[in-house]
Write a protein that holds these residues in place. Structure first.
Motif, PDB file in Angstrom:
ATOM      1  N   PRO A  68      -8.143  19.031  45.655  1.00 57.65           N
ATOM      2  CA  PRO A  68      -7.845  20.453  45.827  1.00 57.65           C
ATOM      3  C   PRO A  68      -6.346  20.696  45.990  1.00 57.65           C
ATOM      4  O   PRO A  68      -5.657  19.933  46.673  1.00 57.65           O
ATOM      5  CB  PRO A  68      -8.613  20.826  47.100  1.00 57.65           C
ATOM      6  N   ILE A  69      -5.862  21.750  45.368  1.00 56.74           N
ATOM      7  CA  ILE A  69      -4.443  22.116  45.445  1.00 56.74           C
ATOM      8  C   ILE A  69      -4.309  23.244  46.456  1.00 56.74           C
ATOM      9  O   ILE A  69      -4.919  24.304  46.303  1.00 56.74           O
ATOM     10  CB  ILE A  69      -3.901  22.552  44.074  1.00 56.74           C
ATOM     11  N   TRP A  70      -3.515  23.025  47.493  1.00 61.61           N
ATOM     12  CA  TRP A  70      -3.429  23.991  48.587  1.00 61.61           C
ATOM     13  C   TRP A  70      -2.390  25.083  48.343  1.00 61.61           C
ATOM     14  O   TRP A  70      -2.624  26.241  48.662  1.00 61.61           O
ATOM     15  CB  TRP A  70      -3.101  23.276  49.897  1.00 61.61           C
ATOM     16  N   GLN A  71      -1.232  24.708  47.809  1.00 60.80           N
ATOM     17  CA  GLN A  71      -0.171  25.712  47.639  1.00 60.80           C
ATOM     18  C   GLN A  71       0.647  25.411  46.389  1.00 60.80           C
ATOM     19  O   GLN A  71       0.725  24.260  45.933  1.00 60.80           O
ATOM     20  CB  GLN A  71       0.760  25.758  48.857  1.00 60.80           C
ATOM     21  N   VAL A  72       1.257  26.476  45.867  1.00 63.81           N
ATOM     22  CA  VAL A  72       2.250  26.370  44.799  1.00 63.81           C
ATOM     23  C   VAL A  72       3.479  27.175  45.218  1.00 63.81           C
ATOM     24  O   VAL A  72       3.384  28.088  46.047  1.00 63.81           O
ATOM     25  CB  VAL A  72       1.711  26.887  43.447  1.00 63.81           C
ATOM     26  N   ALA A  73       4.630  26.828  44.657  1.00 60.99           N
ATOM     27  CA  ALA A  73       5.875  27.534  44.994  1.00 60.99           C
ATOM     28  C   ALA A  73       6.794  27.527  43.785  1.00 60.99           C
ATOM     29  O   ALA A  73       6.962  26.496  43.118  1.00 60.99           O
ATOM     30  CB  ALA A  73       6.565  26.876  46.185  1.00 60.99           C
ATOM     31  N   TRP A  74       7.391  28.691  43.500  1.00 64.07           N
ATOM     32  CA  TRP A  74       8.351  28.815  42.408  1.00 64.07           C
ATOM     33  C   TRP A  74       9.755  28.504  42.919  1.00 64.07           C
ATOM     34  O   TRP A  74      10.146  28.939  44.003  1.00 64.07           O
ATOM     35  CB  TRP A  74       8.350  30.228  41.841  1.00 64.07           C
ATOM     36  N   ALA A  75      10.535  27.794  42.118  1.00 63.92           N
ATOM     37  CA  ALA A  75      11.952  27.602  42.421  1.00 63.92           C
ATOM     38  C   ALA A  75      12.730  28.816  41.944  1.00 63.92           C
ATOM     39  O   ALA A  75      12.243  29.631  41.155  1.00 63.92           O
ATOM     40  CB  ALA A  75      12.464  26.341  41.741  1.00 63.92           C
ATOM     41  N   HIS A  76      13.968  28.941  42.425  1.00 66.33           N
ATOM     42  CA  HIS A  76      14.832  30.025  41.965  1.00 66.33           C
ATOM     43  C   HIS A  76      15.087  29.859  40.468  1.00 66.33           C
ATOM     44  O   HIS A  76      15.250  28.730  39.975  1.00 66.33           O
ATOM     45  CB  HIS A  76      16.157  29.995  42.740  1.00 66.33           C
ATOM     46  N   SER A  85       3.808  21.954  43.541  1.00 64.81           N
ATOM     47  CA  SER A  85       2.430  22.038  44.034  1.00 64.81           C
ATOM     48  C   SER A  85       2.168  20.910  45.019  1.00 64.81           C
ATOM     49  O   SER A  85       2.783  19.842  44.948  1.00 64.81           O
ATOM     50  CB  SER A  85       1.438  21.971  42.865  1.00 64.81           C
ATOM     51  N   CYS A  86       1.234  21.145  45.959  1.00 67.81           N
ATOM     52  CA  CYS A  86       0.848  20.118  46.925  1.00 67.81           C
ATOM     53  C   CYS A  86      -0.663  20.095  47.046  1.00 67.81           C
ATOM     54  O   CYS A  86      -1.338  21.112  46.842  1.00 67.81           O
ATOM     55  CB  CYS A  86       1.508  20.349  48.277  1.00 67.81           C
ATOM     56  N   SER A  87      -1.202  18.940  47.409  1.00 66.72           N
ATOM     57  CA  SER A  87      -2.637  18.753  47.286  1.00 66.72           C
ATOM     58  C   SER A  87      -3.213  17.846  48.363  1.00 66.72           C
ATOM     59  O   SER A  87      -2.487  17.128  49.068  1.00 66.72           O
ATOM     60  CB  SER A  87      -2.944  18.162  45.900  1.00 66.72           C
ATOM     61  N   CYS A  93       4.013  17.532  43.586  1.00 66.74           N
ATOM     62  CA  CYS A  93       4.426  17.457  42.188  1.00 66.74           C
ATOM     63  C   CYS A  93       5.350  18.625  41.859  1.00 66.74           C
ATOM     64  O   CYS A  93       5.158  19.742  42.344  1.00 66.74           O
ATOM     65  CB  CYS A  93       3.216  17.480  41.258  1.00 66.74           C
ATOM     66  N   VAL A  94       6.350  18.338  41.029  1.00 67.45           N
ATOM     67  CA  VAL A  94       7.267  19.370  40.544  1.00 67.45           C
ATOM     68  C   VAL A  94       7.102  19.453  39.034  1.00 67.45           C
ATOM     69  O   VAL A  94       7.175  18.433  38.325  1.00 67.45           O
ATOM     70  CB  VAL A  94       8.723  19.059  40.917  1.00 67.45           C
ATOM     71  N   TRP A  95       6.870  20.672  38.558  1.00 66.76           N
ATOM     72  CA  TRP A  95       6.581  20.920  37.143  1.00 66.76           C
ATOM     73  C   TRP A  95       7.669  21.790  36.532  1.00 66.76           C
ATOM     74  O   TRP A  95       8.228  22.660  37.193  1.00 66.76           O
ATOM     75  CB  TRP A  95       5.229  21.619  36.989  1.00 66.76           C
ATOM     76  N   LYS A  96       7.954  21.545  35.248  1.00 66.77           N
ATOM     77  CA  LYS A  96       8.963  22.343  34.547  1.00 66.77           C
ATOM     78  C   LYS A  96       8.428  22.757  33.185  1.00 66.77           C
ATOM     79  O   LYS A  96       7.768  21.972  32.490  1.00 66.77           O
ATOM     80  CB  LYS A  96      10.262  21.553  34.373  1.00 66.77           C
ATOM     81  N   GLU A  97       8.720  24.007  32.824  1.00 61.57           N
ATOM     82  CA  GLU A  97       8.338  24.505  31.504  1.00 61.57           C
ATOM     83  C   GLU A  97       9.412  24.083  30.508  1.00 61.57           C
ATOM     84  O   GLU A  97      10.480  24.682  30.439  1.00 61.57           O
ATOM     85  CB  GLU A  97       8.179  26.026  31.529  1.00 61.57           C
ATOM     86  N   ILE A  98       9.146  23.041  29.752  1.00 61.58           N
ATOM     87  CA  ILE A  98      10.147  22.512  28.822  1.00 61.58           C
ATOM     88  C   ILE A  98      10.193  23.317  27.524  1.00 61.58           C
ATOM     89  O   ILE A  98      11.229  23.386  26.853  1.00 61.58           O
ATOM     90  CB  ILE A  98       9.877  21.030  28.516  1.00 61.58           C
ATOM     91  N   GLN A  99       9.060  23.896  27.158  1.00 60.02           N
ATOM     92  CA  GLN A  99       8.952  24.813  26.041  1.00 60.02           C
ATOM     93  C   GLN A  99       8.014  25.929  26.464  1.00 60.02           C
ATOM     94  O   GLN A  99       7.229  25.748  27.394  1.00 60.02           O
ATOM     95  CB  GLN A  99       8.418  24.109  24.785  1.00 60.02           C
ATOM     96  N   PRO A 100       8.073  27.085  25.819  1.00 61.79           N
ATOM     97  CA  PRO A 100       7.171  28.172  26.210  1.00 61.79           C
ATOM     98  C   PRO A 100       5.719  27.714  26.282  1.00 61.79           C
ATOM     99  O   PRO A 100       5.191  27.126  25.335  1.00 61.79           O
ATOM    100  CB  PRO A 100       7.392  29.216  25.106  1.00 61.79           C
TER     101      PRO A 100
END
Length: 321
Positions: A68-76, A85-87, A93-100
């Motif tokens: 289960p994923i408890w929270q997500v947070a956007w960077a500036h 995200s944290c679980s 985990c840190v995720w990045k949109e590399i392409q649309p």
């Protein structure tokens, strides 16, 4: 279903996220144009939101964790399209949109010994910095070094809370009274956490990355009377450089405490009247003048401090579901 409370001029918008289990967090990005949701189904979904919030289009949907994923947070946005995200799987985990519409994991932290319950990005003035709170009682501070090899500085503060830590919130970077100061004031790096031990703690972070508890706040917290149950959330109010800084906390004792400190003075605690149900989450308005409290009975209440320094109920919004 996830529900967003819009501005008074627009109706509330209801989104069928198609998550297959309970939704634990919903976060709009800096511009309010994208909405991220996370769930016990281990999925993160990202929606593009129209300016009037009347239309939402699913733009990304991916499995992010093994629990289960408890929270997500956007960077500036100065750092790009980045989401953390944290679980329950003990990972951050840190995720990045590399392409649309294409998201990839750029970093993972797996040194906590139990569920990671909460996380928050620091103000952008401090760099790309992430604080995490875990059920193992520790907090971690993860900082991108700004290098091409995507190296991160990892600081673990063990035994920050007994039993476990449930919440974390950063202080605004603007120092108190910086708006009225005759010369530029240094930025502050501080955060507040809440734990299963009923404690709320303030931590100061040095330029070298050392993290130490704020003894003045700890003393004021004891003198004011601690929460008698698990602290579910803590929230440091945003600031526009005004003299007073403010922190709110809520717990399973159905109480909300509001701590404020003026320059050169100690922390002062105000306690709201007991709620009808356990308070779970807190959220400040952008200017830090209004506090929203969401409780287990499905109600969201809005509170504001009057000129007499007393906090009063502005409105109560019931879940229409």
């Amino acid at each position: 279903m996830a529900t967003m409370v819009a501005q008074p001029s627009a109706p509330a918008a209801s989104i069928d996220t198609l998550h297959e289990d309970m939704i634990h967090d919903v976060q709009l990005d800096y511009y309010g144009k994208r909405l991220a949701t996370c769930s016990s189904d281990r999925m993160i979904k990202i929606f593009d939101v129209s300016p009037d919030q009347s239309q939402q289009t699913l733009s990304a949907n991916f499995q992010a964790h093994e629990g289960p994923i408890w929270q997500v947070a956007w960077a500036h946005p100065k750092f790009g399209s980045i989401l953390a995200s944290c679980s329950y799987d003990r990972k951050v985990c840190v995720w990045k949109e590399i392409q649309p519409q294409q998201w990839t994991q750029i970093y993972q932290y797996a040194e906590h010994q139990s569920s990671v319950n909460a996380l928050a990005f620091a103000p952008h003035e401090l760099g790309l910095k992430l604080a995490c709170a875990s059920a193992d009682g520790a907090i971690s501070i993860l900082t991108w070094k700004g290098t091409g090899d995507n190296a991160w500085d990892e600081r673990l503060i063990p035994n920050a809370h007994q039993i476990g830590c449930n919440s974390v919130s950063w202080a605004p970077a603007a120092s108190p009274a910086s708006a009225t100061a005759p010369s530029p004031s240094p930025i502050q790096a501080a955060l507040v956490t809440g734990g299963c031990d009923g404690a709320v703690k303030v931590w100061r972070v040095t330029e070298g990355g050392e993290v130490t508890p704020d003894a003045d706040f700890e003393r004021a917290y004891r003198e004011a009377g601690a929460h008698s149950g698990w602290v579910r959330d803590t929230a440091w109010a945003p600031s526009v450089g005004l003299p007073v800084q403010t922190i709110a906390s809520c717990a399973e004792d159905k109480m909300v405490h509001i701590y404020s400190q003026a320059p050169g003075q100690g922390w002062v605690c105000k306690k709201l009247a007991p709620l009808e149900a356990v308070a779970w989450r807190l959220s400040w308005s952008l200017a830090g003048a209004v506090l929203a409290i969401s409780a287990a009975d499905g109600k969201v209440t809005l509170w504001k401090e009057g000129l007499d320094n007393e906090w009063r109920l502005l409105d109560s919004i019931a879940d229409a579901a």
